[in-house]
Scaffold this motif. Sequence first.
Motif, short mmCIF file in Angstrom:
data_model
loop_
_atom_site.label_atom_id
_atom_site.label_comp_id
_atom_site.label_asym_id
_atom_site.label_seq_id
_atom_site.Cartn_x
_atom_site.Cartn_y
_atom_site.Cartn_z
N GLN A 1 -10.39 16.18 4.77
CA GLN A 1 -9.59 17.07 5.60
C GLN A 1 -8.25 17.37 4.91
O GLN A 1 -7.78 18.51 4.89
N ASN A 2 -7.67 16.34 4.32
CA ASN A 2 -6.42 16.53 3.59
C ASN A 2 -6.60 17.50 2.43
O ASN A 2 -5.70 18.28 2.12
N ALA B 1 0.84 -1.20 0.00
CA ALA B 1 0.00 0.00 0.00
C ALA B 1 0.87 1.25 0.00
O ALA B 1 0.62 2.20 -0.73
N ARG B 2 1.90 1.22 0.81
CA ARG B 2 2.78 2.40 0.88
C ARG B 2 3.55 2.60 -0.43
O ARG B 2 3.72 3.72 -0.89
N ASN B 3 4.01 1.51 -1.00
CA ASN B 3 4.84 1.62 -2.20
C ASN B 3 4.03 1.98 -3.44
O ASN B 3 4.54 2.61 -4.36
N LEU B 4 2.79 1.53 -3.46
CA LEU B 4 2.05 1.64 -4.71
C LEU B 4 1.03 2.77 -4.71
O LEU B 4 0.39 3.03 -5.73
N THR B 5 0.85 3.44 -3.58
CA THR B 5 -0.08 4.57 -3.58
C THR B 5 0.72 5.83 -3.32
O THR B 5 1.93 5.77 -3.11
N ASN B 6 0.03 6.95 -3.33
CA ASN B 6 0.77 8.19 -3.08
C ASN B 6 0.85 8.45 -1.58
O ASN B 6 0.10 7.87 -0.80
N PRO B 7 1.74 9.31 -1.16
CA PRO B 7 1.98 9.48 0.28
C PRO B 7 0.76 9.97 1.06
O PRO B 7 0.68 9.77 2.26
N ASN B 8 -0.20 10.58 0.35
CA ASN B 8 -1.37 11.10 1.06
C ASN B 8 -2.52 10.11 1.15
O ASN B 8 -3.56 10.42 1.71
#
Lengths: 216, 924
Positions: free
Chosen positions: A174-175, A109-116
């Motif tokens: 919110q982001n 999930a962390r590697n394949l999505t964007n940081p937000n």
Amino acid sequence: MAAGPYNYSYIFKYIIIGDMGVGKSCLLHQFTEKKFMADCPHTIGVEFGTRIIEVSGQKIKLQIWDTAGQERFRAVTRSYYRGAAGALMVYDITRRSTYNHLSSWLTDARNLTNPNTVIFLIGNKSDLEAQRDVTYEEAKQFADENGLMFLEASAKTGDNVEDAFLETARKIYQNIQDGSLDLNAAESGVQHKPSTGGRPNPLNTDQQPSNEGCRC
Amino acid sequence: CVEGILVQDWVRSSRLLALIDCEEDKALFIYTCNKTPVICADDITLEAALPIKGDFICNIESESSMALPGADVPVRITTNETDVLFELPFGSKTSHFFSQIKQAIGNFLQQTSQGRPLSFQWVERYRLCIEESQQSGTNDLFGFDKFQPASTAQPHTVEKTPPPAQQDPDDLAFEDNFADLRVSQIDSGSEGPPGLSPGMRESQGSSYGSRESFTTSSTEENLVDVGSGSVTGVMKTMGSAVRPVGVRDGIVKLHMSKRESEFTVLKPFRIFIGTWNVNGKSCAEDLGPWLACDAEPPDIYAVGFQELDLSKEAFLFNDSPREEEWLRGVYKALHPRANYKKIKLIRLVGMMLIVFAKHELASYITDVAAETVGTGIMGKMGNKGGVGVRLVFHNTTFVFINSHLAAHVEEYERRNQDYNDICSRMLFKDFGSPLHISQHDAIFWLGDLNYRISELSADEVKGFIRKDMLRDVYEYDQLNRQMRIQKAFIGFTEGEINFLPTYKYDSGTDSWDSSEKNRAPAWCDRILYRGESIRQLKYRGHMALKISDHKPVSSIFDVQVKTIDEKRYKKVYEDVIRQLDRLENEFLPQVSLSKLEFVFSNVMYKEEQQQSLSVTNSGQVPVQFEFINKLDENKYCKPWLEAEPSMCFIMPGDKVEVKFIVLVDKMSASSLNAGEKLEDILILHLDGGKDFFISISGNYIPSSFGASIEALVRMHGPIREIPIELLFQMESDPSNSQQVEPFQAFDIPKEVWMLVDHLFRNGTKVAHLFDQGGLHKNFFVDHACIHLNLHRFIAGSIHSVAEALLEFIAALREPVIPYVYYQKCLDCSNNFVLCKQVLSQIPRSHRNVFKYLTAFARELLLYKEESKLHEKTLATLLGELFLRPPPGKEVLQVPPNRRQAAIQQIARKKASFVYNFIVNEYDE
């Protein structure tokens, strides 16, 4: 009042990930249909569902991609992470193995999505208290350590299901509000729909899921 | 012939209905419109031909809708086979059409009762045509096969209709009729259906709101790009002809309005209506006795004036200083116990209407609009006519009309006409489709309606009045009479008149007109209302105001207004949204697949295997599927696999067979020989819907095709007798051989030797050895032989053996000249010495194969005469085989315009490299 806009102003893309049999499709079904699907077959592919919700007075359309959990499809389902605004990572509180695999799901999930991308951890099957194999505290600690939102839920009773989906949307919204999520970024997973003066939008096209993740 | 809308569940699509007659018989033809507006015959496709006979029923679905001028008319057409609902535009065309159909039905009944049953044979022919054209889809009439776009359904348009087998006079007559009809249709075709109301409160009946969505959907920009690039022509046709599900907004409104009672609570509000013809006077009087004579302050005021300004300027430029003056006068005189806010003011020449509401209520008033209609000089000018204000108060719609109708005693019919004109021409826009007066919950009509007292002389009237016999005078009131015979103000109510006629007085007094004309007193100034839950409390004249020759009139009403219970509203709203979400999910494309896993066992080199998958559209909408690429891959499947078709469009209920073809060729053999598994997962993606994963697996039987030279030289027996693991090991580590192999490796792969040996013994004198392809069947035999190492049985033509040799060399996992030497060889291709140097560096087994094959080439060239071979031809052929660019370097990095030249140059270099060794003896 009644003349207010019925249309949604944002589209959020969600993915649901996690081991086989943790109840991903049931969570989706419970969320979209408010029903429990008792004998849900294994998902061989990626299911797709939508629902319109309201966050801070804004109508938001959720496009939810429910992925196959089987290990053999892991490489293929990775295609679907891209462009997700929210990722619901699910494990089964009665099967420790599904919890143990979380770190590998989280890595994806962390590697394949964007940081937000908002990652929400769901411990499903909370109705099966007697067979519990993972304590709330333990999972909560894991979530905290990794900066994840967390809830235990039950697709069967519907408990906390709505909350998990809505909390995720609230966080994404919110982001957007505080500017940390750039809507113009290609992979924000959010589409903003400028007001069209109350004129409606054709349903047959707006449900079109974005497919860019799989075409490259 | 009318345009209509076919209503089917949630889907609306336009249709053209035509009544066709042939001699005595009549039939209703229903056409789908491929394009709107319909311009030529190609734009329509015959969908159904319904003979008008005993089972044909055509009814207006709900009488209530007819009461609404401007609303579409729902018409249900039923026969033994069909039951469909259409919406036809309100208007004379439709009513004419409807009466024609009624006539046709009557005609049929009459004919049959006279024992002359009609045959309808001509209709049958058309019905056959339709069946033919529809057989690709389900034959369910009006089923989803109607989506079949014209391009795929072989349209039977008017001209294309196959001529009847025998052209008898009847048919000719029919064709003529038809042509006429078509023309008339085209003339009228541009006149689209009338606009429709957008507001939920205006939506009446199930068809209404969704129809609205239908009309607007085409104008809306798409939020998400459908990926128009991938949409086929077929789909585009579909998109324009049919708009499924329509627009969410409209549907939500419709459902909310249906369930309005669940979330609204009726609460009474007090409305004050006032009207006064001020005869062009300026506002020099306190209006309090008229506007604030009640104890309780009203919630809403609607105050109308006529003859506010009789000046030429007002008439010609619609500009009047009186407007401001009277507005101030009214504002000052509003009830002192409440604060009011002006909601809207509208004026046309002398007619002015002002609406006020209590300050605290103003926020509940929305969608305010005002319009004017002139019916005066030439039927257009503003000296007579009406002005109107509409608004939504809480959840109830209000409209106030202030009108000044035609004057003079005898002109009551003109007044009726003015009323009707105002009704039809007063359209409140700004709400999508215009709203009529009648489309409001509460309607108040005030003004100088100018209806007089008929049949009584002025003195008679005055006499009655003196005796307080108002009721008797009222009997002669024109408005009373016109309403009673339903000539005007149908549906309106007027309270009992207990006040003196308001016209005509001498200005400044309470005495009747003393001029020569001696006009009979009349109730010119009136207040009428229409709508449920309106209760009139007071209806009165105000004698105290004297500046005009009219007296002002006022009325107080209590109106039960639908106020929204926020909690319940939210609940219903969420429920509706959820219902729609569910529906939307149901309308996602759905298919069912016959199988998700495919196993191909014992796949052999160049032997194709096929399996098929049936994809059935099990959903309710057309589906387009496509196999899509996985992340970071540039094809949807592995090179040894193919799906056919890889993209397809399926109508609901239809089925498509997809063939999976597994074929291992020289491109894919080597990696499979090296241990890659015959496995793949395909993503079958539904456009706008979910994805399926289809697993393909199987086992590959290694063949010497696609093996490496290193491995081959160490195989003494047939490749299939070597354990797979060992084979993979040999392929993965070609250099490390000693441990595995107990015996000496061959100099060259035995397969090469066998093929060359065969050719050497049988083919050296055969012409065009490598030019002619062998028969494919023989080729298979050949490589079966190679697999099994049965060189004795090499059968078939010598040409296929030659082809097998070329294929074998081409399929080698690493070419004869290993990749690392590729560039070097090209670089030194015109220098034999350097070539030899490079060659001496390549691995021994490769060098052996090279030497062996070039020697064979030299041998062949000894028999040039017979073999018709040429050094250069052979050099080119072998150059391509021996020298293959390393993987990933196949595409030249040169500009496109120079690519062709670059390719040729490389081919020349390859050839000249080999040429060196063909024309020169070579030994280490």
